[in-house]
Design a protein around this motif. Structure first.
Motif, PDB file in Angstrom:
ATOM      1  N   GLY A   1     -40.313  15.167   4.782  1.00 43.04           N
ATOM      2  CA  GLY A   1     -41.088  15.776   5.859  1.00 43.04           C
ATOM      3  C   GLY A   1     -40.259  16.727   6.697  1.00 43.04           C
ATOM      4  N   LYS A   2     -39.035  17.001   6.258  1.00 44.20           N
ATOM      5  CA  LYS A   2     -38.137  17.949   6.922  1.00 44.20           C
ATOM      6  C   LYS A   2     -37.261  18.573   5.847  1.00 44.20           C
TER       7      LYS A   2
ATOM      8  N   THR B   1     -38.521  11.091  20.380  1.00 42.87           N
ATOM      9  CA  THR B   1     -39.153  12.393  20.144  1.00 42.87           C
ATOM     10  C   THR B   1     -38.398  13.509  20.845  1.00 42.87           C
TER      11      THR B   1
ATOM     12  N   ARG C   1     -40.441  19.122  10.738  1.00 39.49           N
ATOM     13  CA  ARG C   1     -40.208  17.742  11.175  1.00 39.49           C
ATOM     14  C   ARG C   1     -41.493  16.968  10.918  1.00 39.49           C
ATOM     15  N   ARG C   2     -41.387  15.849  10.203  1.00 40.38           N
ATOM     16  CA  ARG C   2     -42.558  15.025   9.864  1.00 40.38           C
ATOM     17  C   ARG C   2     -43.642  15.847   9.168  1.00 40.38           C
TER      18      ARG C   2
ATOM     19  N   GLY D   1     -45.084   9.693  11.869  1.00 39.03           N
ATOM     20  CA  GLY D   1     -43.814   8.989  11.717  1.00 39.03           C
ATOM     21  C   GLY D   1     -44.055   7.496  11.560  1.00 39.03           C
TER      22      GLY D   1
END
Length: 311
Positions: free
Chosen positions: A251-252, A94, A111-112, A60
């Motif tokens: 990334g998602k 997070t 995610r990411r 991230g």
């Protein structure tokens, strides 16, 4: 000869006055990543610590901790006094991502660029990992902040609690869930959702940096206005990217807002007006930093980075 000397001098001053955000981000990300890695050691029961570290160290932009560090430096502090709070902010962020991705919330698989926590460890451990990160964030600030008066550390802990609770992130998420599938959501309601769900934590990042350095109440108010504006701009750009970017870029999963029938800024204003509003918010944010002069360059660059990012 004098003219040439003046030219060289002017070129040097020009280079010194420039600010390279990409270099700054790489340097700060490296510092934050190292601090985060040290913050949570692997101990028994290993599974929960592994799950917490899986999401905390998943990469991230590290925008939130970097905002905290940059503000602390701008207002006369240093990285060392701000790093525990910066790490705590990433722990809280997070936690929100782990819980947001759960089937009961946004039900996301990625995610990411990696499988979401519950896809790897199961819903039960993912919930506990989020809980563990949230609790540990406060412990980490209290136990590791050095050379800062206790009253200022307490102010930071109070700010963090408010940002993540019903008056902040949690409250915004509840209204967001309630509005799913509704077509009559007003701009005011949308602003409420994202001032709480997104901007509240970004505000805590910036303001806590100022609190740690002992900045004045007047400057704290400037920091609040700056961060509230960039927080809303950040969400507008998120809404735009959900429509325009691919899953690989994000990334998602892309298009989740449309799939969940969420009202977004582009759905109310259209893409071009949304981009314009985000730009206006960033300009208003940066105007708040004028009294800080040259020291404000990192925060100004970060504000404009928010509207130009691709993920």
């Amino acid at each position: 000869m004098v003219a040439a000397d003046n030219l060289t001098k002017n070129e040097t001053q020009s280079k010194q006055s420039r600010f390279d955000l990409s270099v700054y981000l790489k340097e700060r990300q490296k510092l934050v990543e190292a601090a985060l890695d040290k913050s949570i050691p692997m101990v028994y029961p290993e599974k929960i610590y592994e799950s917490m570290r899986y999401s905390l160290l998943a990469g991230g932009k590290r925008l939130r901790p970097i905002l905290c560090l940059a503000t602390c430096e701008m207002t006369g502090g240093n990285i060392d006094i701000a790093m525990p709070t910066a790490c705590a902010l990433e722990m809280i962020h997070t936690m929100s991502l782990i819980h947001d991705d759960l089937p009961a919330m946004d039900n996301d698989d990625y995610r990411r660029g990696k499988l979401t926590n519950h896809k790897v460890y199961g819903d039960d451990v993912a919930i506990l990992a989020g809980d563990g990160l949230l609790a540990y964030a406060f412990e980490y600030v209290a136990a590791n902040t050095q050379n800062v008066p206790a009253t200022q550390v307490l102010q930071v802990i109070s700010r963090l609690g408010r940002a993540v609770g019903a008056a902040g992130l949690v409250g915004g998420q509840v209204v967001d869930l309630e509005m799913e599938g509704k077509t009559d959501v007003s701009v005011e309601t949308l602003n409420f959702i994202h001032n709480h769900k997104t901007a509240a934590l970004l505000e805590a990042c910036v303001v806590c940096g100022g609190i740690l350095s002992g900045t004045s109440p007047e400057d704290i108010q400037r920091l609040e206005r700056y961060s509230q504006n960039i927080g809303l701009a950040f969400q507008i750009v998120d809404d735009i990217l959900d429509i325009t970017a691919t899953q690989e870029q994000l990334g998602k999963t892309a298009g989740k807002d449309l799939e969940a029938q969420k009202v977004t800024y582009p759905s109310l204003w259209g893409l071009e007006e949304s981009k314009k509003q985000a730009q206006l918010l960033v300009e208003a944010a940066c105007a708040e930093l004028e009294p800080f002069g040259e020291q404000a360059k990192p925060l100004i660059a970060l504000a404009y980075f928010i509207t130009s990012r691709k993920n």
